[in-house]
Design a protein around this motif. Structure first.
Motif, PDB file in Angstrom:
ATOM      1  N   ALA A 118     -13.201  18.229  -6.240  1.00 34.51           N
ATOM      2  CA  ALA A 118     -14.120  18.563  -7.333  1.00 34.51           C
ATOM      3  C   ALA A 118     -15.246  17.543  -7.474  1.00 34.51           C
ATOM      4  O   ALA A 118     -16.352  17.885  -7.913  1.00 34.51           O
ATOM      5  N   ASP A 119     -14.982  16.295  -7.088  1.00 33.57           N
ATOM      6  CA  ASP A 119     -15.970  15.226  -7.258  1.00 33.57           C
ATOM      7  C   ASP A 119     -15.974  14.318  -6.027  1.00 33.57           C
ATOM      8  O   ASP A 119     -15.486  13.197  -6.079  1.00 33.57           O
ATOM      9  N   PRO A 120     -16.555  14.801  -4.921  1.00 34.91           N
ATOM     10  CA  PRO A 120     -16.512  14.030  -3.666  1.00 34.91           C
ATOM     11  C   PRO A 120     -17.122  12.642  -3.769  1.00 34.91           C
ATOM     12  O   PRO A 120     -16.638  11.696  -3.134  1.00 34.91           O
ATOM     13  N   GLU A 121     -18.181  12.504  -4.557  1.00 34.65           N
ATOM     14  CA  GLU A 121     -18.863  11.215  -4.657  1.00 34.65           C
ATOM     15  C   GLU A 121     -18.184  10.257  -5.637  1.00 34.65           C
ATOM     16  O   GLU A 121     -18.378   9.047  -5.557  1.00 34.65           O
ATOM     17  N   GLY A 122     -17.397  10.800  -6.555  1.00 31.45           N
ATOM     18  CA  GLY A 122     -16.820   9.979  -7.612  1.00 31.45           C
ATOM     19  C   GLY A 122     -15.414   9.492  -7.349  1.00 31.45           C
ATOM     20  O   GLY A 122     -14.917   8.619  -8.068  1.00 31.45           O
ATOM     21  N   VAL A 123     -14.749  10.038  -6.331  1.00 36.57           N
ATOM     22  CA  VAL A 123     -13.361   9.674  -6.035  1.00 36.57           C
ATOM     23  C   VAL A 123     -13.295   9.092  -4.629  1.00 36.57           C
ATOM     24  O   VAL A 123     -13.722   9.732  -3.659  1.00 36.57           O
ATOM     25  N   SER A 124     -12.774   7.893  -4.504  1.00 37.71           N
ATOM     26  CA  SER A 124     -12.675   7.216  -3.217  1.00 37.71           C
ATOM     27  C   SER A 124     -11.639   7.880  -2.314  1.00 37.71           C
ATOM     28  O   SER A 124     -10.496   8.096  -2.718  1.00 37.71           O
ATOM     29  N   ALA A 125     -12.039   8.188  -1.083  1.00 38.18           N
ATOM     30  CA  ALA A 125     -11.097   8.750  -0.110  1.00 38.18           C
ATOM     31  C   ALA A 125     -10.065   7.709   0.300  1.00 38.18           C
ATOM     32  O   ALA A 125      -8.900   8.039   0.549  1.00 38.18           O
ATOM     33  N   LEU A 126     -10.478   6.452   0.358  1.00 38.44           N
ATOM     34  CA  LEU A 126      -9.552   5.385   0.724  1.00 38.44           C
ATOM     35  C   LEU A 126      -8.475   5.203  -0.344  1.00 38.44           C
ATOM     36  O   LEU A 126      -7.292   5.051  -0.026  1.00 38.44           O
ATOM     37  N   GLU A 127      -8.892   5.223  -1.601  1.00 41.24           N
ATOM     38  CA  GLU A 127      -7.924   5.095  -2.692  1.00 41.24           C
ATOM     39  C   GLU A 127      -7.018   6.312  -2.756  1.00 41.24           C
ATOM     40  O   GLU A 127      -5.825   6.201  -3.074  1.00 41.24           O
ATOM     41  N   LEU A 128      -7.577   7.488  -2.452  1.00 40.68           N
ATOM     42  CA  LEU A 128      -6.763   8.705  -2.414  1.00 40.68           C
ATOM     43  C   LEU A 128      -5.702   8.583  -1.324  1.00 40.68           C
ATOM     44  O   LEU A 128      -4.537   8.933  -1.541  1.00 40.68           O
ATOM     45  N   TYR A 129      -6.096   8.070  -0.165  1.00 41.21           N
ATOM     46  CA  TYR A 129      -5.122   7.886   0.921  1.00 41.21           C
ATOM     47  C   TYR A 129      -3.998   6.960   0.469  1.00 41.21           C
ATOM     48  O   TYR A 129      -2.820   7.265   0.673  1.00 41.21           O
ATOM     49  N   ASP A 130      -4.366   5.839  -0.131  1.00 42.41           N
ATOM     50  CA  ASP A 130      -3.354   4.877  -0.575  1.00 42.41           C
ATOM     51  C   ASP A 130      -2.396   5.512  -1.581  1.00 42.41           C
ATOM     52  O   ASP A 130      -1.182   5.266  -1.546  1.00 42.41           O
ATOM     53  N   GLU A 131      -2.946   6.345  -2.467  1.00 43.00           N
ATOM     54  CA  GLU A 131      -2.120   6.986  -3.489  1.00 43.00           C
ATOM     55  C   GLU A 131      -1.151   7.991  -2.872  1.00 43.00           C
ATOM     56  O   GLU A 131       0.049   7.996  -3.197  1.00 43.00           O
ATOM     57  N   VAL A 132      -1.665   8.849  -1.990  1.00 39.53           N
ATOM     58  CA  VAL A 132      -0.814   9.867  -1.359  1.00 39.53           C
ATOM     59  C   VAL A 132       0.223   9.204  -0.442  1.00 39.53           C
ATOM     60  O   VAL A 132       1.391   9.604  -0.420  1.00 39.53           O
ATOM     61  N   ALA A 133      -0.206   8.178   0.289  1.00 38.55           N
ATOM     62  CA  ALA A 133       0.720   7.475   1.176  1.00 38.55           C
ATOM     63  C   ALA A 133       1.859   6.835   0.384  1.00 38.55           C
ATOM     64  O   ALA A 133       3.024   6.875   0.799  1.00 38.55           O
ATOM     65  N   LYS A 134       1.531   6.253  -0.751  1.00 39.90           N
ATOM     66  CA  LYS A 134       2.564   5.630  -1.587  1.00 39.90           C
ATOM     67  C   LYS A 134       3.560   6.678  -2.073  1.00 39.90           C
ATOM     68  O   LYS A 134       4.783   6.448  -2.058  1.00 39.90           O
ATOM     69  N   LEU A 135       3.072   7.839  -2.486  1.00 38.58           N
ATOM     70  CA  LEU A 135       3.958   8.914  -2.931  1.00 38.58           C
ATOM     71  C   LEU A 135       4.851   9.396  -1.789  1.00 38.58           C
ATOM     72  O   LEU A 135       5.990   9.810  -2.008  1.00 38.58           O
ATOM     73  N   ALA A 136       4.320   9.336  -0.564  1.00 36.46           N
ATOM     74  CA  ALA A 136       5.074   9.788   0.605  1.00 36.46           C
ATOM     75  C   ALA A 136       5.959   8.689   1.187  1.00 36.46           C
ATOM     76  O   ALA A 136       6.705   8.929   2.144  1.00 36.46           O
ATOM     77  N   GLY A 137       5.860   7.474   0.629  1.00 37.06           N
ATOM     78  CA  GLY A 137       6.650   6.365   1.143  1.00 37.06           C
ATOM     79  C   GLY A 137       6.120   5.809   2.448  1.00 37.06           C
ATOM     80  O   GLY A 137       6.875   5.277   3.266  1.00 37.06           O
ATOM     81  N   ARG A 138       4.808   5.926   2.628  1.00 38.84           N
ATOM     82  CA  ARG A 138       4.167   5.463   3.861  1.00 38.84           C
ATOM     83  C   ARG A 138       3.233   4.286   3.551  1.00 38.84           C
ATOM     84  O   ARG A 138       2.796   4.123   2.408  1.00 38.84           O
ATOM     85  N   PRO A 139       2.880   3.497   4.561  1.00 38.86           N
ATOM     86  CA  PRO A 139       1.910   2.419   4.335  1.00 38.86           C
ATOM     87  C   PRO A 139       0.526   2.989   4.074  1.00 38.86           C
ATOM     88  O   PRO A 139       0.208   4.113   4.497  1.00 38.86           O
ATOM     89  N   GLY A 140      -0.297   2.229   3.388  1.00 40.60           N
ATOM     90  CA  GLY A 140      -1.647   2.676   3.054  1.00 40.60           C
ATOM     91  C   GLY A 140      -2.619   2.531   4.199  1.00 40.60           C
ATOM     92  O   GLY A 140      -2.228   2.454   5.370  1.00 40.60           O
ATOM     93  N   ARG A 141      -3.893   2.447   3.840  1.00 36.97           N
ATOM     94  CA  ARG A 141      -4.965   2.452   4.829  1.00 36.97           C
ATOM     95  C   ARG A 141      -4.864   1.319   5.855  1.00 36.97           C
ATOM     96  O   ARG A 141      -5.395   1.438   6.959  1.00 36.97           O
ATOM     97  N   VAL A 142      -4.191   0.232   5.498  1.00 36.80           N
ATOM     98  CA  VAL A 142      -4.128  -0.923   6.400  1.00 36.80           C
ATOM     99  C   VAL A 142      -3.465  -0.581   7.731  1.00 36.80           C
ATOM    100  O   VAL A 142      -3.672  -1.277   8.727  1.00 36.80           O
ATOM    101  N   VAL A 143      -2.672   0.489   7.751  1.00 37.04           N
ATOM    102  CA  VAL A 143      -1.974   0.859   8.979  1.00 37.04           C
ATOM    103  C   VAL A 143      -2.950   1.194  10.091  1.00 37.04           C
ATOM    104  O   VAL A 143      -2.663   1.004  11.276  1.00 37.04           O
ATOM    105  N   PHE A 144      -4.146   1.686   9.727  1.00 40.55           N
ATOM    106  CA  PHE A 144      -5.095   2.122  10.747  1.00 40.55           C
ATOM    107  C   PHE A 144      -5.613   0.970  11.591  1.00 40.55           C
ATOM    108  O   PHE A 144      -5.823   1.123  12.799  1.00 40.55           O
TER     109      PHE A 144
END
Length: 260
Positions: A118-144
């Motif tokens: 809904a708000d591509p410019e207002g929500v960080s994709a990196l922060e979204l990754y970290d949030e979803v990864a945490k919910l999934a029990g996975r490491p965040g963006r640093v894994v890349f």
């Protein structure tokens, strides 16, 4: 002849695997196929058996120093713009919730994704990754960053035939790749229903609609050299980004726990 395809997750390995398998069958071969084995014993058994085999492995699951890999006769490493690979990995994280049957975590991750769409410019994709990864029990963006180093080790250690995902999609590398493999490759690919969940956009450059200006600043600082090494430019994000619901919300909906 033993064919090996390697690449990071969400870099086009499944499409290439299917394309090579189709070419082998069109030549009258009946290849033994192996999808993402990682055990030393299995990899050793593949090349020990005579005949034609086709194997796909994921960089990160199998190390470049694995003693079994040099035994393969043909090795193609497919790579993709790390920004698009990051995006595809983000969305494929939702499959974890289906695997675990965790409907509550899926709902929370889906709601976070809805806000981004809904708000591509207002929500960080990196922060979204970290949030979803945490919910999934996975490491965040640093894994890349670690995976980028592992991919570089594959190239330096094994000297595979290198193929970009973008060239594969555009069909511009078919002739050179076919000559290396000794096969006639087609461009029309239908991924098996067994792996249909993997396929998403079949395109590239979508990251420009997902990364915010601050996201891109972080990416350029942390992954910039890797991008340049692979031949990608540090170009700007889209000025008026629009995220496709088909390749985001609709795509992850198939991973909702209990979905058919």
């Amino acid at each position: 002849m033993h064919y090996l395809i390697s690449g990071l997750a969400k870099s086009g390995t499944t499409r290439l695997f299917t394309q090579v398998e189709d070419a082998l069958k069109a030549r009258g071969e009946s290849p033994r196929t192996y999808f993402e084995p990682w055990e030393d014993s299995v990899l050793a058994a593949i090349t020990a058996e005579p005949g034609v085999s086709l194997t796909k492995i994921l960089i990160g699951q199998v190390a470049a120093a694995n003693p079994q890999l040099p035994a393969f006769d043909r090795h193609v490493l497919i790579y993709r713009d790390p920004r698009d690979q990051f995006l595809s990995t983000l969305l494929y994280l939702f499959y974890d919730f289906q695997e675990k049957g965790d409907g509550e975590a899926f709902a929370r991750a889906y709601a976070a994704l809805e806000k981004k769409v809904a708000d591509p410019e207002g929500v960080s994709a990196l922060e979204l990754y970290d949030e979803v990864a945490k919910l999934a029990g996975r490491p965040g963006r640093v894994v890349f960053s670690r995976l980028h180093e592992v991919q570089r080790a594959f190239v330096e250690t094994l000297a595979p035939f290198e193929l970009s995902y973008e060239a594969l999609i555009d069909g511009v590398a078919t002739g050179e790749l076919g000559a290396y493999l000794g096969l006639t490759l087609g461009n029309d690919v239908t991924v098996s229903s067994d792996y249909a969940r993997v396929s998403r956009s079949k395109s590239y450059g979508e990251w420009k609609h997902w990364l915010t200006a601050s996201d891109q600043e972080w990416v350029n600082a942390h992954w910039g050299q890797h991008l340049r090494d692979l031949g990608y430019s540090l170009e700007p994000v889209q000025e008026k980004p629009v995220i496709s619901e088909r390749t985001s919300l609709e795509y992850v909906s198939q991973f909702r726990p209990g979905a058919a």
